[in-house]
Design a protein around this motif. Structure first.
Motif, PDB file in Angstrom:
ATOM      1  N   VAL A   1       5.589  75.148  -3.385  1.00 20.60           N
ATOM      2  CA  VAL A   1       6.257  76.452  -3.347  1.00 20.60           C
ATOM      3  C   VAL A   1       7.053  76.682  -4.619  1.00 20.60           C
ATOM      4  N   ASP A   2       7.755  75.665  -5.111  1.00 26.29           N
ATOM      5  CA  ASP A   2       8.505  75.794  -6.364  1.00 26.29           C
ATOM      6  C   ASP A   2       7.570  76.147  -7.519  1.00 26.29           C
ATOM      7  N   ALA A   3       6.403  75.490  -7.569  1.00 22.11           N
ATOM      8  CA  ALA A   3       5.429  75.773  -8.633  1.00 22.11           C
ATOM      9  C   ALA A   3       4.907  77.199  -8.535  1.00 22.11           C
ATOM     10  N   LEU A   4       4.606  77.668  -7.327  1.00 27.62           N
ATOM     11  CA  LEU A   4       4.121  79.041  -7.145  1.00 27.62           C
ATOM     12  C   LEU A   4       5.199  80.060  -7.507  1.00 27.62           C
ATOM     13  N   MET A   5       6.429  79.787  -7.116  1.00 26.36           N
ATOM     14  CA  MET A   5       7.527  80.711  -7.422  1.00 26.36           C
ATOM     15  C   MET A   5       7.805  80.753  -8.925  1.00 26.36           C
ATOM     16  N   ALA A   6       7.543  79.651  -9.637  1.00 32.38           N
ATOM     17  CA  ALA A   6       7.760  79.595 -11.092  1.00 32.38           C
ATOM     18  C   ALA A   6       6.601  80.208 -11.867  1.00 32.38           C
ATOM     19  N   GLY A   7       5.540  80.608 -11.175  1.00 29.28           N
ATOM     20  CA  GLY A   7       4.400  81.232 -11.851  1.00 29.28           C
ATOM     21  C   GLY A   7       3.485  80.233 -12.534  1.00 29.28           C
ATOM     22  N   GLU A   8       3.463  78.994 -12.045  1.00 27.21           N
ATOM     23  CA  GLU A   8       2.599  77.974 -12.631  1.00 27.21           C
ATOM     24  C   GLU A   8       1.191  78.075 -12.049  1.00 27.21           C
TER      25      GLU A   8
ATOM     26  N   LEU B   1      -3.398  81.325  -6.639  1.00 24.36           N
ATOM     27  CA  LEU B   1      -3.312  82.052  -7.906  1.00 24.36           C
ATOM     28  C   LEU B   1      -2.704  83.430  -7.687  1.00 24.36           C
ATOM     29  N   LEU B   2      -3.169  84.133  -6.674  1.00 29.44           N
ATOM     30  CA  LEU B   2      -2.635  85.468  -6.392  1.00 29.44           C
ATOM     31  C   LEU B   2      -1.166  85.403  -5.995  1.00 29.44           C
TER      32      LEU B   2
ATOM     33  N   TRP C   1       0.631  84.482  -9.666  1.00 29.50           N
ATOM     34  CA  TRP C   1       0.591  85.494 -10.731  1.00 29.50           C
ATOM     35  C   TRP C   1       0.418  86.917 -10.234  1.00 29.50           C
ATOM     36  N   GLY C   2       0.095  87.116  -8.973  1.00 30.26           N
ATOM     37  CA  GLY C   2      -0.106  88.461  -8.449  1.00 30.26           C
ATOM     38  C   GLY C   2      -1.526  88.945  -8.684  1.00 30.26           C
ATOM     39  N   GLU C   3      -1.756  90.200  -8.377  1.00 27.81           N
ATOM     40  CA  GLU C   3      -3.086  90.802  -8.518  1.00 27.81           C
ATOM     41  C   GLU C   3      -3.429  90.989  -9.997  1.00 27.81           C
ATOM     42  N   PRO C   4      -4.658  90.684 -10.378  1.00 22.95           N
ATOM     43  CA  PRO C   4      -5.057  90.892 -11.775  1.00 22.95           C
ATOM     44  C   PRO C   4      -5.283  92.367 -12.076  1.00 22.95           C
TER      45      PRO C   4
ATOM     46  N   ARG D   1     -11.955  78.598  -6.932  1.00 21.40           N
ATOM     47  CA  ARG D   1     -11.071  77.531  -7.398  1.00 21.40           C
ATOM     48  C   ARG D   1     -10.863  77.697  -8.898  1.00 21.40           C
ATOM     49  N   VAL D   2      -9.622  77.551  -9.373  1.00 25.72           N
ATOM     50  CA  VAL D   2      -9.319  77.691 -10.793  1.00 25.72           C
ATOM     51  C   VAL D   2      -9.979  76.560 -11.572  1.00 25.72           C
ATOM     52  N   THR D   3     -10.763  76.943 -12.596  1.00 22.08           N
ATOM     53  CA  THR D   3     -11.407  75.931 -13.452  1.00 22.08           C
ATOM     54  C   THR D   3     -10.934  76.001 -14.887  1.00 22.08           C
TER      55      THR D   3
END
Length: 142
Positions: free
Chosen positions: A76-83, A93-94, A97-100, A136-138
């Motif tokens: 959760v900390d990583a997601l909140m930091a935008g990592e 990812l969404l 960073w939110g919607e592309p 999945r992020v590659t």
């Protein structure tokens, strides 16, 4: 009736009086508008303060939602930091960073590739791109 020459002292005196009158009118208008500008500045400050409080509340709500969903404070900390990281899911990812701005999709033989594009900086140009294979992020570019 007396006519005055163009550069005469009388004409210069009249022009000086008209300039002082124009300056006095401009000052009066500025003084009248000052309270209204101050109210506008206060409203802008108040609106910014409310927007900041709203954003903080939304971030708090987002954190609560993510903790309930993942039950992992490091994630959760990583997601909140935008990592972002390799093998991250599309959903994560969404949430990070939110919607592309734009999504490019390609169907390959063994997988479906998406390129999520963020932060448009020109026509067809983006500051950030994230490649996903089968959700999945590659890889990514900043």
């Amino acid at each position: 009736m007396k006519t005055m020459a163009r550069g005469s002292p009388e004409i210069k005196a009249v022009v000086a009086v008209l300039r002082m009158l124009a300056a006095a009118i401009a000052l009066a208008v500025a003084l009248i508008a000052l309270p209204f500008r101050a109210i506008g500045l206060l409203n802008n400050r108040r609106e910014r303060r409310f927007a900041l409080a709203r954003a903080e509340a939304e971030a708090g709500q987002k954190r609560i939602f993510l903790m309930r969903h993942y039950q992992d404070s490091t994630l959760v900390d990583a997601l909140m930091a935008g990592e972002i990281w390799h093998d991250m899911t599309r959903e994560q990812l969404l949430q990070s960073w939110g919607e592309p701005v734009e999504i490019e999709e390609k169907a390959l033989k063994t997988k479906i590739r998406h390129v999520y594009k963020y932060d448009r900086i020109g026509v067809g140009r983006f500051a950030r791109r994230v490649t996903l294979d089968n959700d999945r992020v590659t890889g990514w570019e900043r």
